[in-house]
Design a protein around this motif. Structure first.
Motif, PDB file in Angstrom:
ATOM      1  N   GLY A   9      13.521  56.836  84.106  1.00  0.00           N
ATOM      2  CA  GLY A   9      12.092  57.059  83.908  1.00  0.00           C
ATOM      3  C   GLY A   9      11.757  58.525  84.132  1.00  0.00           C
ATOM      4  O   GLY A   9      12.414  59.415  83.596  1.00  0.00           O
ATOM      5  N   GLU A  50      13.834  58.877  88.475  1.00  0.00           N
ATOM      6  CA  GLU A  50      13.397  57.487  88.601  1.00  0.00           C
ATOM      7  C   GLU A  50      14.345  56.595  87.797  1.00  0.00           C
ATOM      8  O   GLU A  50      14.612  56.853  86.629  1.00  0.00           O
ATOM      9  CB  GLU A  50      11.972  57.322  88.070  1.00  0.00           C
ATOM     10  N   GLU A  78      14.847  52.757  86.507  1.00  0.00           N
ATOM     11  CA  GLU A  78      14.118  51.509  86.281  1.00  0.00           C
ATOM     12  C   GLU A  78      15.111  50.439  85.847  1.00  0.00           C
ATOM     13  O   GLU A  78      15.934  50.677  84.961  1.00  0.00           O
ATOM     14  CB  GLU A  78      13.058  51.704  85.203  1.00  0.00           C
ATOM     15  N   GLU A  81      11.092  43.734  87.597  1.00  0.00           N
ATOM     16  CA  GLU A  81      11.269  45.169  87.403  1.00  0.00           C
ATOM     17  C   GLU A  81      11.502  45.842  88.751  1.00  0.00           C
ATOM     18  O   GLU A  81      10.730  45.640  89.691  1.00  0.00           O
ATOM     19  CB  GLU A  81      10.044  45.764  86.718  1.00  0.00           C
ATOM     20  N   GLU A 133      12.095  49.598  90.573  1.00  0.00           N
ATOM     21  CA  GLU A 133      11.958  51.039  90.407  1.00  0.00           C
ATOM     22  C   GLU A 133      12.425  51.717  91.683  1.00  0.00           C
ATOM     23  O   GLU A 133      11.951  51.391  92.770  1.00  0.00           O
ATOM     24  CB  GLU A 133      10.502  51.433  90.159  1.00  0.00           C
TER      25      GLU A 133
END
Length: 128
Positions: free
Chosen positions: A24, A41, A43, A50, A52
């Motif tokens: 991300g 990031e 993901e 999800e 993160e």
């Protein structure tokens, strides 16, 4: 290019499109003079959930200068400027890390056009 090399490339492309793990927002932060970190990031979407997370990687000033051209600088704000959600703007606290006398809260701030990391610098309390 041989047929097997072409097949390998198309297999890799297909695998990447279906990959549940994606990168991300990314940026470079200067935590102190000549002290840089790269934030990435990660993901993960698996079983309808999800995940993160943010990786924080220490880099050299030369690496930072090169990376800033492609990924940009992280926005670093004070504790009175914590990002807040708004219509069309999603804000998630991802993690926190300690450097020196500060805690850095890492927020992911997303709109329909942007995905960026914002760091909130919060001073640690002194022990008396």
């Amino acid at each position: 290019m041989s047929a097997s090399e072409y097949q390998n490339i198309t297999d890799n492309d297909r695998r990447c499109q279906d990959d549940p793990v994606t990168i991300g927002a990314t940026c470079v932060a200067e935590l102190a003079p000549n002290v840089f970190v790269l934030l990435v990031e990660v993901e993960v979407e698996v079983t309808g959930e999800e995940i993160e997370e943010v990786l924080v990687i220490r880099i050299t000033p030369a690496q930072a200068a090169e990376l800033i051209r492609s990924v940009g600088r992280c926005e670093i704000v004070g504790p009175d400027e914590i990002p807040t959600p708004a219509p069309g703007r999603e804000v998630n606290l991802i993690c926190a890390f300690v450097f020196g006398q500060n805690v850095f809260l890492v927020f992911n701030v997303e709109t329909n056009r942007t995905d960026e990391l914002v760091l909130v610098r919060v001073p640690l309390c002194p022990i008396v």
